[in-house]
Design an enzyme around this catalytic site. Structure first.
Site, PDB file in Angstrom:
ATOM      1  N   LYS A 154       0.848  -1.208   0.000  1.00 16.18           N
ATOM      2  CA  LYS A 154       0.000   0.000   0.000  1.00 16.18           C
ATOM      3  C   LYS A 154       0.877   1.250   0.000  1.00 16.18           C
ATOM      4  O   LYS A 154       1.457   1.611   1.017  1.00 16.18           O
ATOM      5  CB  LYS A 154      -0.934   0.049   1.205  1.00 16.18           C
ATOM      6  CG  LYS A 154      -2.039   1.106   0.976  1.00 16.18           C
ATOM      7  CD  LYS A 154      -2.670   1.626   2.221  1.00 16.18           C
ATOM      8  CE  LYS A 154      -1.931   2.751   2.880  1.00 16.18           C
ATOM      9  NZ  LYS A 154      -1.786   3.982   2.075  1.00 16.18           N
TER      10      LYS A 154
ATOM     11  N   GLU B 127      10.218   1.685  10.271  1.00 22.12           N
ATOM     12  CA  GLU B 127      11.225   2.699   9.938  1.00 22.12           C
ATOM     13  C   GLU B 127      10.536   4.042  10.097  1.00 22.12           C
ATOM     14  O   GLU B 127       9.665   4.390   9.297  1.00 22.12           O
ATOM     15  CB  GLU B 127      11.718   2.519   8.498  1.00 22.12           C
ATOM     16  CG  GLU B 127      12.450   1.221   8.237  1.00 22.12           C
ATOM     17  CD  GLU B 127      13.813   1.157   8.902  1.00 22.12           C
ATOM     18  OE1 GLU B 127      14.316   2.202   9.349  1.00 22.12           O
ATOM     19  OE2 GLU B 127      14.366   0.053   8.997  1.00 22.12           O
TER      20      GLU B 127
ATOM     21  N   CYS C 293      13.793  11.118   6.019  1.00 25.70           N
ATOM     22  CA  CYS C 293      13.784  10.672   7.424  1.00 25.70           C
ATOM     23  C   CYS C 293      15.101  11.008   8.112  1.00 25.70           C
ATOM     24  O   CYS C 293      15.129  11.283   9.296  1.00 25.70           O
ATOM     25  CB  CYS C 293      13.487   9.181   7.491  1.00 25.70           C
ATOM     26  SG  CYS C 293      14.552   8.196   6.451  1.00 25.70           S
TER      27      CYS C 293
ATOM     28  N   GLU D  48       9.940  16.557  14.567  1.00 27.07           N
ATOM     29  CA  GLU D  48      10.304  16.388  13.155  1.00 27.07           C
ATOM     30  C   GLU D  48       9.439  17.318  12.304  1.00 27.07           C
ATOM     31  O   GLU D  48       8.222  17.186  12.276  1.00 27.07           O
ATOM     32  CB  GLU D  48      10.073  14.929  12.736  1.00 27.07           C
ATOM     33  CG  GLU D  48      10.495  14.675  11.305  1.00 27.07           C
ATOM     34  CD  GLU D  48      10.268  13.232  10.872  1.00 27.07           C
ATOM     35  OE1 GLU D  48       9.181  12.699  11.117  1.00 27.07           O
ATOM     36  OE2 GLU D  48      11.190  12.659  10.273  1.00 27.07           O
TER      37      GLU D  48
HETATM   38  P1  NAD Z   1       2.557   8.584   7.612  1.00 27.12           P
HETATM   39  O1  NAD Z   1       2.917   7.864   8.847  1.00 27.12           O
HETATM   40  O2  NAD Z   1       1.510   9.618   7.675  1.00 27.12           O
HETATM   41  O3  NAD Z   1       2.084   7.567   6.480  1.00 27.12           O
HETATM   42  C1  NAD Z   1       2.878   6.513   6.035  1.00 27.12           C
HETATM   43  C2  NAD Z   1       2.009   5.418   5.477  1.00 27.12           C
HETATM   44  O4  NAD Z   1       1.189   4.895   6.516  1.00 27.12           O
HETATM   45  C3  NAD Z   1       1.054   5.866   4.371  1.00 27.12           C
HETATM   46  O5  NAD Z   1       0.980   4.855   3.394  1.00 27.12           O
HETATM   47  C4  NAD Z   1      -0.276   5.992   5.100  1.00 27.12           C
HETATM   48  O6  NAD Z   1      -1.375   5.806   4.264  1.00 27.12           O
HETATM   49  C5  NAD Z   1      -0.159   4.859   6.115  1.00 27.12           C
HETATM   50  N1  NAD Z   1      -0.984   5.006   7.320  1.00 27.12           N
HETATM   51  C6  NAD Z   1      -1.383   6.154   7.926  1.00 27.12           C
HETATM   52  N2  NAD Z   1      -2.141   5.866   9.014  1.00 27.12           N
HETATM   53  C7  NAD Z   1      -2.209   4.520   9.087  1.00 27.12           C
HETATM   54  C8  NAD Z   1      -2.830   3.607  10.007  1.00 27.12           C
HETATM   55  N3  NAD Z   1      -3.533   4.041  11.049  1.00 27.12           N
HETATM   56  N4  NAD Z   1      -2.686   2.282   9.802  1.00 27.12           N
HETATM   57  C9  NAD Z   1      -1.969   1.829   8.753  1.00 27.12           C
HETATM   58  N5  NAD Z   1      -1.367   2.630   7.848  1.00 27.12           N
HETATM   59  C10 NAD Z   1      -1.476   3.966   8.024  1.00 27.12           C
HETATM   60  O7  NAD Z   1       3.948   9.150   7.076  1.00 27.12           O
HETATM   61  P2  NAD Z   1       4.194  10.094   5.842  1.00 27.12           P
HETATM   62  O8  NAD Z   1       3.716  11.449   6.217  1.00 27.12           O
HETATM   63  O9  NAD Z   1       3.685   9.460   4.588  1.00 27.12           O
HETATM   64  O10 NAD Z   1       5.801  10.066   5.744  1.00 27.12           O
HETATM   65  C11 NAD Z   1       6.604  10.885   6.467  1.00 27.12           C
HETATM   66  C12 NAD Z   1       7.185  10.154   7.654  1.00 27.12           C
HETATM   67  O11 NAD Z   1       7.869   8.986   7.241  1.00 27.12           O
HETATM   68  C13 NAD Z   1       8.218  10.980   8.385  1.00 27.12           C
HETATM   69  O12 NAD Z   1       8.010  10.892   9.758  1.00 27.12           O
HETATM   70  C14 NAD Z   1       9.536  10.319   8.003  1.00 27.12           C
HETATM   71  O13 NAD Z   1      10.580  10.524   8.915  1.00 27.12           O
HETATM   72  C15 NAD Z   1       9.143   8.899   7.887  1.00 27.12           C
HETATM   73  N6  NAD Z   1      10.097   8.137   7.074  1.00 27.12           N
HETATM   74  C16 NAD Z   1      10.962   7.279   7.698  1.00 27.12           C
HETATM   75  C17 NAD Z   1      11.902   6.573   6.966  1.00 27.12           C
HETATM   76  C18 NAD Z   1      12.852   5.612   7.625  1.00 27.12           C
HETATM   77  O14 NAD Z   1      13.429   4.793   6.917  1.00 27.12           O
HETATM   78  N7  NAD Z   1      13.028   5.652   8.926  1.00 27.12           N
HETATM   79  C19 NAD Z   1      11.975   6.747   5.581  1.00 27.12           C
HETATM   80  C20 NAD Z   1      11.090   7.636   4.979  1.00 27.12           C
HETATM   81  C21 NAD Z   1      10.149   8.319   5.741  1.00 27.12           C
END
Ligand code: NAD
Length: 503
Positions: free
Chosen positions: A201, A276, A310, A407
């Protein structure tokens, strides 16, 4: 308004290949077929460079998710993937890598249109990295194994025992919007190498390249049901995937906030979970450096991908003796990083991914200013319908300000001074995050001492953001759980089974 705002922010024309992908009827990829949703719920796809709607995708319902999981479950249980000789799986993953490479130009353009990142970046970073990840992980299909060990309590020769490493089963892969294709491949590739089947997804803001990847998955010859791609909102479609009893593992990349929700939800079925998550990575500049070299590096650490990384170097600690020069050096990069539309070949930084993200970042800058921070660079945005924010440096910040602790996920760095190595290590570690850090110095001893002191999953010396498929990647503290990439990244998609046979 500053000088940077005079740049034309009109988005360039899309290619015919991109137009074709954008005109795809909203559908889901299940069992190697494009299928309609059980309901007529769609989500808008917005080009962040223009703020305009350019396509629509399915917002998957519970029954859509169930259908995708059922396909992956059947494909796992009947052995159509796991049962193949490992070399056949390896070759198919390499074939997918070759197809991604063949369509690199189109995928790069699509990624840039969807996410806002400069096309020069998606074509030199995102897509080549996805190809590299697929090739690297493909090799593990034929190299995974487990230790053989003699039981300690049975007479020698009376028992034969060994350990099997088996795929964990059906994996739900949930990825964010900042490196959409790369994040998807970072999970699909090890899952395939381990012998799992998956439901992927992508983020609702950036699903286009995952959908295009699905076409290539079918073309590469993956059996039906092995890789399924569904689109939709996280709190509905994502949540259904996390709760599903037929999903054995969730691999998630995203915010710490959602990672915690997922971990809690997955506990009900004790799914295997790797997370992650977010970061607030320190960039530590010691007094002996050549500032002219280091300042552009520190700027790149935060402004690359508009800070939506990230591991973004969002907390800068420069020694008091060079602090002003480092901040001035970063400010001199303003024209280079001035945001432009994603398809502008001259762009080094694009808009932020969405209006929501734009509002969030501008709100943080406001919070910082209200709390007493001064703006040494940027702090504003060009006038446009897109979601552009100028590269920003905040100084006069205090460790307890929200801009220092939370962040922001935008092109905003908080710069602070330090005088002593122990003091800066303590400050750098004073965070709930622990994803990455970088140390800049010519002093080899100081470098290794700092690398040992920093509580982070990755520490870079004299560089920032260098990520390699062969090296384990993940977070300390609230930046994650488990590791991706390297041997550990594939093993995270497996279970160990001890076999003990009395002879
Ligand atoms: P997000 O957590 O809002 O969403 C990420 C994914 O989770 C999306 O596909 C979203 O649809 C899904 N999601 C949201 N709520 C959910 C739930 N309740 N249950 C299941 N799935 C759900 O994050 P974002 O805004 O898309 O991305 C930014 C974040 O990602 C930042 O915090 C960044 O640091 C982190 N990130 C971390 C890494 C790493 O490797 N550590 C890499 C890239 C991004």
């Amino acid at each position: 308004m500053n000088e940077m705002s005079t740049i034309s922010l009109a988005q360039h024309d899309y290619s015919d290949a991109a137009k074709k992908a954008l005109s795809r009827k909203p559908s889901l990829f299940i069992n190697n077929e494009w299928v309609s949703s059980s309901a007529d719920k769609n989500l808008a796809v917005i080009d962040p460079s223009s703020g305009k709607e350019i396509s629509r995708i399915v917002d998957a319902t519970d029954s859509d998710v169930d259908k995708a999981v059922a396909a992956a479950r059947a494909a796992f249980d009947d052995g159509r993937w796991t049962g193949l000789p490992p070399i056949a799986r390896e070759q198919m993953i390499h074939a997918l890598a070759d197809l991604v490479e063949k369509h690199a130009g189109e995928l790069a353009e699509l990624e840039s249109i969807d996410n806002g990142k400069p096309v020069g970046m998606s074509s030199t970073v995102d897509i080549p990295a996805a190809v590299g990840m697929l090739h690297y992980m493909a090799g593990w299909a034929t190299k995974l194994g487990a230790d053989s060990i003699s039981p300690m309590s049975t007479p020698n020769g009376a028992f034969h025992s060994y350990v099997r490493r088996e795929p964990v089963g059906v994996a739900g892969l949930i990825v964010p919007w900042n490196f959409p294709l790369l994040m998807a491949v970072l999970k699909v590739a090890p899952a395939m190498a381990a012998g799992c089947t998956v439901v992927l997804k992508p983020a609702e803001q950036t699903s286009l390249t995952a959908l295009r990847l699905a076409d290539l998955i079918a073309e590469a010859g993956f059996p039906a049901g092995v890789i399924n791609v569904i689109t939709g909102n996280g709190h509905t479609a994502g949540d259904r995937l996390v709760r599903h009893r037929d999903v054995d593992k969730i691999a998630f990349t995203g915010s710490t906030e959602v990672g915690k929700i997922i971990n809690r939800t997955a506990t009900d079925t004790l799914k295997r979970v790797t997370l992650e998550l977010g970061g607030k990575s320190p960039v530590i500049v010691l007094p002996d450096v050549d500032v002219a070299q280091v300042a552009p590096g520190a700027a790149g650490a935060i402004f690359f991908n508009a800070g939506q990384v990230c591991v973004a170097g969002s907390r800068l600690y420069a020694h008091s003796s060079i602090f002003d020069k480092v901040v001035e050096g970063i400010a001199e990069t303003a024209a280079f990083w001035a945001p432009r539309p994603s398809l502008d070949p001259a762009a080094h930084m694009g808009p932020l991914v969405s209006e929501e993200q734009y509002t969030r970042v501008m709100d943080y800058i406001d919070q910082g200013k209200k709390a007493g921070a001064s703006v040494a660079m940027g702090g504003d945005c060009p006038t446009s319908d897109g979601y552009y924010v100028n590269p920003t440096v905040l100084v006069d910040v205090k460790p307890d300000m929200s801009v220092v602790r939370e962040e922001i996920f935008g092109p905003v760095v908080c710069a602070q001074r330090f005088d002593d190595l122990d003091e800066v290590a303590k400050q750098a570690n004073d965070s709930c995050f622990g994803l990455a850090a970088s140390v800049w110095t010519k002093d080899v001893s100081a470098m290794h001492q700092m690398c040992a002191k920093l509580k982070a999953g990755t520490v870079w010396g004299n560089c920032h953001g260098v990520i390699d498929p062969a090296l384990p990647f993940g977070g300390y503290k609230e930046s994650g759980l488990g590791r991706e990439q390297g041997r550990q990244g594939v093993e995270a998609y497996t279970e160990l089974k001890s076999v003990i046979i009395q002879l």
